[in-house]
Scaffold this active site. Structure first.
Site, PDB file in Angstrom:
ATOM      1  N   SER A  26      -1.420   9.498 -10.017  1.00  0.00           N
ATOM      2  CA  SER A  26      -0.873  10.065 -11.251  1.00  0.00           C
ATOM      3  C   SER A  26       0.380   9.306 -11.685  1.00  0.00           C
ATOM      4  CB  SER A  26      -0.523  11.534 -11.020  1.00  0.00           C
ATOM      5  OG  SER A  26       0.454  11.640 -10.001  1.00  0.00           O
TER       6      SER A  26
ATOM      7  N   GLY B  83       0.906   3.791  -2.432  1.00  0.00           N
ATOM      8  CA  GLY B  83       0.908   4.519  -3.701  1.00  0.00           C
ATOM      9  C   GLY B  83       2.269   5.073  -4.091  1.00  0.00           C
TER      10      GLY B  83
ATOM     11  N   VAL C  56      13.751  21.176 -25.213  1.00  0.00           N
ATOM     12  CA  VAL C  56      14.343  19.978 -25.815  1.00  0.00           C
ATOM     13  C   VAL C  56      13.486  19.647 -27.029  1.00  0.00           C
ATOM     14  CG1 VAL C  56      14.971  17.560 -25.458  1.00  0.00           C
ATOM     15  CG2 VAL C  56      15.044  19.132 -23.540  1.00  0.00           C
TER      16      VAL C  56
ATOM     17  N   HIS D  63      14.899  31.856  20.640  1.00  0.00           N
ATOM     18  CA  HIS D  63      16.212  32.263  20.138  1.00  0.00           C
ATOM     19  C   HIS D  63      17.265  31.320  20.695  1.00  0.00           C
ATOM     20  CE1 HIS D  63      19.520  34.749  18.817  1.00  0.00           C
ATOM     21  NE2 HIS D  63      20.064  34.604  20.019  1.00  0.00           N
TER      22      HIS D  63
ATOM     23  N   CYS E 223       3.617   7.960  -3.430  1.00  0.00           N
ATOM     24  CA  CYS E 223       4.300   8.659  -2.327  1.00  0.00           C
ATOM     25  C   CYS E 223       5.218   7.711  -1.564  1.00  0.00           C
ATOM     26  CB  CYS E 223       3.249   9.275  -1.405  1.00  0.00           C
ATOM     27  SG  CYS E 223       3.922   9.851   0.144  1.00  0.00           S
TER      28      CYS E 223
ATOM     29  N   GLU F 208      15.404  23.767 -18.641  1.00  0.00           N
ATOM     30  CA  GLU F 208      14.078  24.258 -18.240  1.00  0.00           C
ATOM     31  C   GLU F 208      13.527  25.179 -19.325  1.00  0.00           C
ATOM     32  OE1 GLU F 208      11.637  23.909 -15.765  1.00  0.00           O
ATOM     33  OE2 GLU F 208      10.661  25.427 -16.989  1.00  0.00           O
TER      34      GLU F 208
ATOM     35  N   LEU G 249       0.854  -1.190   0.000  1.00  0.00           N
ATOM     36  CA  LEU G 249       0.000   0.000   0.000  1.00  0.00           C
ATOM     37  C   LEU G 249       0.894   1.245   0.000  1.00  0.00           C
ATOM     38  CD1 LEU G 249      -2.685  -1.012   2.694  1.00  0.00           C
ATOM     39  CD2 LEU G 249      -2.573  -1.630   0.271  1.00  0.00           C
TER      40      LEU G 249
ATOM     41  N   GLU H 196      15.051  17.836  -6.995  1.00  0.00           N
ATOM     42  CA  GLU H 196      15.379  16.868  -5.927  1.00  0.00           C
ATOM     43  C   GLU H 196      16.305  15.764  -6.450  1.00  0.00           C
ATOM     44  OE1 GLU H 196      11.818  15.491  -3.966  1.00  0.00           O
ATOM     45  OE2 GLU H 196      11.339  17.486  -3.194  1.00  0.00           O
TER      46      GLU H 196
ATOM     47  N   LEU I 193      -0.053  16.730  -4.857  1.00  0.00           N
ATOM     48  CA  LEU I 193       0.745  16.634  -3.638  1.00  0.00           C
ATOM     49  C   LEU I 193       0.055  15.687  -2.677  1.00  0.00           C
ATOM     50  CD1 LEU I 193       1.512  20.434  -3.193  1.00  0.00           C
ATOM     51  CD2 LEU I 193       3.108  18.670  -3.954  1.00  0.00           C
TER      52      LEU I 193
HETATM   53  P1  NAI Z   1       6.567  20.242 -12.222  1.00  0.00           P
HETATM   54  O1  NAI Z   1       5.299  20.588 -12.904  1.00  0.00           O
HETATM   55  O2  NAI Z   1       6.785  20.594 -10.812  1.00  0.00           O
HETATM   56  O3  NAI Z   1       7.797  20.869 -13.060  1.00  0.00           O
HETATM   57  C1  NAI Z   1       8.000  20.554 -14.407  1.00  0.00           C
HETATM   58  C2  NAI Z   1       8.920  21.609 -15.009  1.00  0.00           C
HETATM   59  O4  NAI Z   1       9.238  21.161 -16.312  1.00  0.00           O
HETATM   60  C3  NAI Z   1       8.270  22.979 -15.147  1.00  0.00           C
HETATM   61  O5  NAI Z   1       9.133  23.958 -14.619  1.00  0.00           O
HETATM   62  C4  NAI Z   1       8.096  23.127 -16.657  1.00  0.00           C
HETATM   63  O6  NAI Z   1       8.231  24.460 -17.099  1.00  0.00           O
HETATM   64  C5  NAI Z   1       9.217  22.265 -17.198  1.00  0.00           C
HETATM   65  N1  NAI Z   1       8.985  21.719 -18.521  1.00  0.00           N
HETATM   66  C6  NAI Z   1       7.824  21.203 -19.012  1.00  0.00           C
HETATM   67  N2  NAI Z   1       8.020  20.758 -20.275  1.00  0.00           N
HETATM   68  C7  NAI Z   1       9.324  20.981 -20.578  1.00  0.00           C
HETATM   69  C8  NAI Z   1      10.138  20.723 -21.720  1.00  0.00           C
HETATM   70  N3  NAI Z   1       9.640  20.109 -22.803  1.00  0.00           N
HETATM   71  N4  NAI Z   1      11.444  21.104 -21.695  1.00  0.00           N
HETATM   72  C9  NAI Z   1      11.959  21.698 -20.597  1.00  0.00           C
HETATM   73  N5  NAI Z   1      11.238  21.968 -19.489  1.00  0.00           N
HETATM   74  C10 NAI Z   1       9.933  21.603 -19.467  1.00  0.00           C
HETATM   75  O7  NAI Z   1       6.725  18.672 -12.487  1.00  0.00           O
HETATM   76  P2  NAI Z   1       7.591  17.550 -11.768  1.00  0.00           P
HETATM   77  O8  NAI Z   1       8.812  18.097 -11.134  1.00  0.00           O
HETATM   78  O9  NAI Z   1       7.731  16.488 -12.782  1.00  0.00           O
HETATM   79  O10 NAI Z   1       6.640  17.055 -10.615  1.00  0.00           O
HETATM   80  C11 NAI Z   1       5.377  16.457 -10.954  1.00  0.00           C
HETATM   81  C12 NAI Z   1       4.380  16.630  -9.846  1.00  0.00           C
HETATM   82  O11 NAI Z   1       4.794  15.929  -8.693  1.00  0.00           O
HETATM   83  C13 NAI Z   1       4.196  18.081  -9.461  1.00  0.00           C
HETATM   84  O12 NAI Z   1       2.830  18.327  -9.275  1.00  0.00           O
HETATM   85  C14 NAI Z   1       4.955  18.197  -8.182  1.00  0.00           C
HETATM   86  O13 NAI Z   1       4.415  19.179  -7.343  1.00  0.00           O
HETATM   87  C15 NAI Z   1       4.803  16.800  -7.584  1.00  0.00           C
HETATM   88  N6  NAI Z   1       5.942  16.514  -6.746  1.00  0.00           N
HETATM   89  C16 NAI Z   1       6.114  17.175  -5.596  1.00  0.00           C
HETATM   90  C17 NAI Z   1       7.209  16.973  -4.815  1.00  0.00           C
HETATM   91  C18 NAI Z   1       7.346  17.727  -3.566  1.00  0.00           C
HETATM   92  O14 NAI Z   1       6.371  18.306  -3.124  1.00  0.00           O
HETATM   93  N7  NAI Z   1       8.513  17.787  -2.980  1.00  0.00           N
HETATM   94  C19 NAI Z   1       8.260  16.033  -5.193  1.00  0.00           C
HETATM   95  C20 NAI Z   1       7.994  15.408  -6.416  1.00  0.00           C
HETATM   96  C21 NAI Z   1       6.879  15.647  -7.158  1.00  0.00           C
END
Ligand code: NAI
Length: 468
Positions: free
Chosen positions: A148, A43, A240, A446, A45, A206, A41, A190, A321
């Protein structure tokens, strides 16, 4: 409800959204089952997301800290090296322990766990395929919490070896020499940090002009500078456009305002977002509506167009999230019980667990201005915080955004070691409608890093005590 295969509520998917929802349903007196196709169990996360990545981030943070700063602390460390299999074993152990814990918790709370792939049939019925047999179950309420999956770039399909996603990125058997990360979001940063700390050359591509668009531009710029100092490199405003994989090596073609360039890599981690797991659930046959991104459409009670079928977590709208999914799960169960379950989507904190951590809640200054809200802001650099100096955590800052007229806190952004913990008090202040003045007058121990929140609030009124 009576009958072996008949329940009040069946929750499909045992991630943090689904299993928490099932627990709350059982607490509310419903005969509840939780269906999961994976033997463990928890998922994404627990199995391949938040938990294993945090285990790796922690191990590599210790390694990086000793390697880069032990001398400054007067600690002599010769022949420092890492042992990747041992590091991975620790991570797997953490996941295993927590997985057992979740199963035991859910069971003790009175939830029945069913194993297999569920398909919605309509009329309150569900088919569960265990691999060896198919069985029909029925429930007054079925809750879809299927989560997801990573999004693939159409011209660069995942092969699990060279072109990889986050599930692979937590389990490499050796440190890549050169890793290109596509996307500077939470996953890209990360996992980019994990492998860079272990010795990989990491380049992050990016599409947008800056990393972390949820933050104000000067805050995200300052985050990027910190990670550049740690050895990551970034290509911003870069797309890319194609990829060639030959004999275990990738050649990516990227485009920026200077033209077209080639980058070679032995791993390409694609982290450009995640999409809902809404396929193979039989949705089309039941008439349940989805949006253009495949997310299940629900109303404020998590109800789909089909009575008795609800959906929560990553498979519906909102940030993907774990804590948001959990809140959806609790609120959904309470709605079913006729209570007024509610999620405050304006105050879902976001955290990226790099070092220093990046955390935010509410509106940035830029977002507030886009909404025509007049704001005042205050910020405080971690370098001016005594505890930060004593512990070598001087990178980062806190920024507070408050309504100019009412002083109500609208948003807080933190780059600091431990920002994931610091953000909790910011959320609490905001949940109770707190003002910057309330935060400024709250006594913080403090010396703690948390004093920088108070100082940022003071500085929004020009009364900063420890900043110029
Ligand atoms: P994200 O949506 O956070 O970031 C994806 C990034 O890729 C964006 O900055 C976007 O502009 C860029 N991007 C999109 N297409 C692109 C391309 N073709 N070429 C270059 N850059 C491009 O997605 P991420 O990091 O994959 O995370 C997915 C989900 O998982 C998010 O909703 C995130 O919040 C969640 N997540 C949260 C974590 C945390 O809270 N610490 C850790 C891991 C995931």
């Amino acid at each position: 409800m009576t009958g072996k295969n008949t329940y009040d509520v069946i929750v499909v998917g045992a991630g943090p959204g689904g299993y928490v929802c099932a627990i709350r349903c059982a607490q509310l007196g419903f005969k509840t089952a939780l269906v999961e196709k994976n033997p463990r169990l928890g998922g994404t996360c627990l199995n391949v997301g938040c938990i294993p990545s945090k285990a790796l981030l922690h191990s590599t943070e210790i390694f990086h800290e000793i390697k880069s700063h032990s001398g400054a602390h007067g600690i002599v460390c010769k022949d420092l090296k890492h042992d990747l299999p041992a590091l991975m074993k620790r991570k797997d152990g953490v996941v295993d322990q927590l997985g057992k814990g979740v199963r035991s918790l859910v069971t003790k709370k009175g939830v029945t766990c069913l194993e297999g792939h569920a398909k919605i049939l309509g009329n309150g019925q569900l088919e569960i395929d265990s691999g060896s047999s198919k069985e029909i179950f029925s429930a007054k309420e079925i809750i879809i919490a299927t989560g997801s999956k990573p999004v693939e770039l159409p011209f660069m399909p995942f092969d699990g070896k060279v072109v990889v996603h986050s599930d692979h990125g937590i389990a490499f058997d050796k440190v890549p020499k050169k890793m290109v990360v596509v996307g500077a979001g939470a996953i890209g940063l990360e996992l980019g940090c994990v492998w860079s700390r272990l010795g990989a050359e990491v380049e992050i591509v990016e599409f947008l002009p800056e990393i972390c668009p949820q933050l104000d531009p000067e805050v995200s710029r300052s985050a990027r500078k910190i990670f550049e100092k740690q050895g990551l490199s970034f290509r911003l405003s870069t797309k890319v456009s194609s990829a060639k994989i030959v004999r275990g090596k990738a050649t990516l073609v990227v485009e920026d305002d200077q033209g077209t360039h080639e980058i070679q890599a032995d791993k390409v981690l694609v982290a450009v977002g995640r999409g809902p797991n809404s396929e193979n659930l039989g949705l089309a046959d039941t008439g349940i509506l989805q949006d253009e991104r495949g997310r299940i459409k629900v109303d404020h009670s998590f109800q789909t167009i089909l009575p008795g079928i609800r959906a929560i977590g990553d498979v519906i709208h909102g940030p993907m999230l774990a804590h948001k999914a959990e809140e959806d799960g609790v609120a959904c169960a309470e709605k079913i019980a006729g209570q007024s379950g509610h999620v405050n989507y304006d105050l879902v904190p976001g955290v990226i667990y790099v070092d220093p951590e990046i955390a935010n809640v509410g509106l940035s200054e830029k977002q507030a201005k886009e909404k025509n809200i007049k704001v005042r802001t205050g910020s405080f650099p971690m370098a001016a915080n005594g505890r930060a100096l004593a512990t070598g955590a001087t990178d980062g800052l806190v920024k507070v955004v408050a309504d100019l007229e009412t002083d109500k806190l609208l948003g807080i952004q933190i780059i600091a070691r431990g920002a994931s913990e610091l953000i909790a008090s910011a959320v609490a202040h905001m949940e109770y409608g707190g003002s910057a003045e309330d935060l400024a007058r709250t006594i913080h121990a403090h010396p703690t890093l948390s004093e920088s929140l108070k100082e940022a609030a003071l500085s929004s009124d020009g009364r900063g005590l420890h900043s110029l």
